[in-house]
Design a protein around this motif. Structure first.
Motif, short mmCIF file in Angstrom:
data_model
loop_
_atom_site.label_atom_id
_atom_site.label_comp_id
_atom_site.label_asym_id
_atom_site.label_seq_id
_atom_site.Cartn_x
_atom_site.Cartn_y
_atom_site.Cartn_z
N THR A 1 18.39 -72.24 -66.02
CA THR A 1 17.11 -71.65 -65.65
C THR A 1 16.04 -72.06 -66.66
O THR A 1 16.25 -71.90 -67.86
CB THR A 1 17.22 -70.11 -65.61
N PRO A 2 14.91 -72.61 -66.21
CA PRO A 2 13.85 -73.00 -67.16
C PRO A 2 13.32 -71.80 -67.93
O PRO A 2 13.00 -70.77 -67.34
CB PRO A 2 12.76 -73.59 -66.26
N LEU A 3 13.24 -71.97 -69.24
CA LEU A 3 12.73 -70.90 -70.11
C LEU A 3 11.41 -71.33 -70.73
O LEU A 3 11.11 -72.53 -70.84
CB LEU A 3 13.73 -70.59 -71.21
N ARG A 4 10.63 -70.33 -71.17
CA ARG A 4 9.38 -70.60 -71.88
C ARG A 4 9.73 -71.13 -73.27
O ARG A 4 10.86 -70.97 -73.74
CB ARG A 4 8.58 -69.29 -72.02
N PRO A 5 8.77 -71.77 -73.94
CA PRO A 5 9.05 -72.32 -75.27
C PRO A 5 9.58 -71.29 -76.26
O PRO A 5 10.34 -71.63 -77.16
CB PRO A 5 7.69 -72.87 -75.72
N ASP A 6 9.21 -70.00 -76.09
CA ASP A 6 9.70 -68.98 -77.02
C ASP A 6 11.19 -68.68 -76.81
O ASP A 6 11.81 -68.02 -77.62
CB ASP A 6 8.87 -67.70 -76.94
N GLY A 7 11.76 -69.16 -75.68
CA GLY A 7 13.18 -68.98 -75.41
C GLY A 7 13.57 -67.56 -75.04
O GLY A 7 14.75 -67.26 -74.89
N ARG A 8 12.60 -66.66 -74.89
CA ARG A 8 12.91 -65.26 -74.58
C ARG A 8 12.50 -64.85 -73.18
O ARG A 8 12.78 -63.74 -72.75
CB ARG A 8 12.23 -64.35 -75.59
N ARG A 9 11.83 -65.75 -72.47
CA ARG A 9 11.37 -65.44 -71.12
C ARG A 9 11.59 -66.65 -70.21
O ARG A 9 11.59 -67.79 -70.67
CB ARG A 9 9.87 -65.10 -71.12
N VAL A 10 11.73 -66.36 -68.94
CA VAL A 10 11.85 -67.41 -67.94
C VAL A 10 10.48 -68.03 -67.71
O VAL A 10 9.46 -67.34 -67.73
CB VAL A 10 12.40 -66.82 -66.62
N ASP A 11 10.44 -69.34 -67.52
CA ASP A 11 9.20 -70.03 -67.17
C ASP A 11 8.99 -69.83 -65.67
O ASP A 11 9.58 -70.52 -64.84
CB ASP A 11 9.33 -71.52 -67.50
N MET A 12 8.17 -68.85 -65.32
CA MET A 12 7.99 -68.48 -63.92
C MET A 12 7.41 -69.62 -63.08
O MET A 12 7.76 -69.76 -61.91
CB MET A 12 7.10 -67.23 -63.80
N ARG A 13 6.57 -70.42 -63.66
CA ARG A 13 5.98 -71.53 -62.92
C ARG A 13 7.05 -72.50 -62.43
O ARG A 13 7.01 -72.98 -61.31
CB ARG A 13 4.96 -72.27 -63.80
N ARG A 14 8.04 -72.75 -63.26
CA ARG A 14 9.09 -73.72 -62.91
C ARG A 14 10.30 -73.08 -62.25
O ARG A 14 11.02 -73.75 -61.50
CB ARG A 14 9.53 -74.47 -64.17
N ALA A 15 10.57 -71.81 -62.52
CA ALA A 15 11.82 -71.18 -62.05
C ALA A 15 11.65 -70.31 -60.81
O ALA A 15 12.65 -69.97 -60.17
CB ALA A 15 12.42 -70.35 -63.17
N ARG A 16 10.42 -69.96 -60.45
CA ARG A 16 10.22 -69.04 -59.30
C ARG A 16 10.71 -69.71 -58.02
O ARG A 16 10.38 -70.83 -57.71
CB ARG A 16 8.76 -68.65 -59.17
N TRP A 17 11.53 -68.97 -57.29
CA TRP A 17 12.08 -69.44 -56.01
C TRP A 17 11.05 -69.23 -54.92
O TRP A 17 10.39 -68.19 -54.87
CB TRP A 17 13.37 -68.67 -55.71
N ASP A 18 10.94 -70.18 -54.01
CA ASP A 18 9.97 -70.09 -52.91
C ASP A 18 10.44 -69.21 -51.76
O ASP A 18 9.70 -68.97 -50.83
CB ASP A 18 9.65 -71.48 -52.36
N GLY A 19 11.70 -68.77 -51.81
CA GLY A 19 12.24 -67.94 -50.74
C GLY A 19 12.99 -68.79 -49.73
O GLY A 19 13.07 -70.00 -49.85
N PRO A 20 13.55 -68.12 -48.75
CA PRO A 20 14.34 -68.84 -47.75
C PRO A 20 13.50 -69.84 -46.97
O PRO A 20 12.32 -69.60 -46.72
CB PRO A 20 14.87 -67.74 -46.82
N ALA A 21 14.11 -70.95 -46.61
CA ALA A 21 13.43 -71.96 -45.79
C ALA A 21 13.21 -71.37 -44.40
O ALA A 21 13.92 -70.46 -43.97
CB ALA A 21 14.29 -73.22 -45.72
N PRO A 22 12.22 -71.90 -43.66
CA PRO A 22 11.94 -71.39 -42.32
C PRO A 22 13.15 -71.41 -41.39
O PRO A 22 13.27 -70.58 -40.50
CB PRO A 22 10.85 -72.33 -41.80
#
Length: 108
Positions: free
Chosen positions: A81-102
Motif C-alpha cells: 500500500t503506498p504510504l506518505r513520506p512520513d511512513g505513518r499514513r497511507v498516500d490517499m492520492r495513490r492508494a484510494r480505490w475507485d470502487g467496483p467497476a460498472p
C-alpha cells in the motif's frame, strides 16, 4: 454483541471488495453505499470489522484506525500500500480505490 443489520452487511461487503494495496476512507465507503456517513461506517467497523480487511478503511487523512496502527502498518507493507513520506499514513492520492467497476468487477 448483536448480529450485523442490513447496513452493516453492506459496509462489510464493500470493505471485503477493496483490493489489496488499496484503501477507502470511512466517508468513501458511505458514499459508495449512498447511505450513512463516516461515523456510521466507523461504528460498523468497530463492532463487526474483525472478519474483513479492516486496515483498508482509513481516516480521510490516510491515518490507520486508532489503536490498530502497528498491525495496519504491517498489513500495508505486506500488501504494498503506498504510504506518505512520513511512513505513518497511507498516500490517499495513490492508494484510494475507485470502487467496483460498472460491470461489477473490481476496478484498479
Amino acid at each position: 454483541m448483536s448480529e450485523p443489520d442490513e447496513y452493516a452487511e453492506l459496509v462489510l461487503d464493500t470493505v471485503e471488495r477493496i483490493p489489496p494495496g488499496r484503501v477507502l476512507a470511512y466517508g468513501d465507503v458511505a458514499e459508495l453505499l449512498g447511505v450513512g456517513g463516516p461515523r456510521q461506517v466507523g461504528r460498523v467497523m468497530s463492532l463487526f470489522g474483525g472478519g474483513v480487511p479492516w486496515w483498508r478503511v482509513v481516516r480521510a487523512d490516510g491515518s490507520p484506525p486508532s489503536g490498530h496502527e502497528v498491525r495496519a502498518m504491517e498489513e500495508y507493507r505486506v500488501e504494498g500500500t503506498p504510504l506518505r513520506p512520513d511512513g505513518r499514513r497511507v498516500d490517499m492520492r495513490r492508494a484510494r480505490w475507485d470502487g467496483p467497476a460498472p460491470d461489477g468487477g473490481l476496478a484498479d
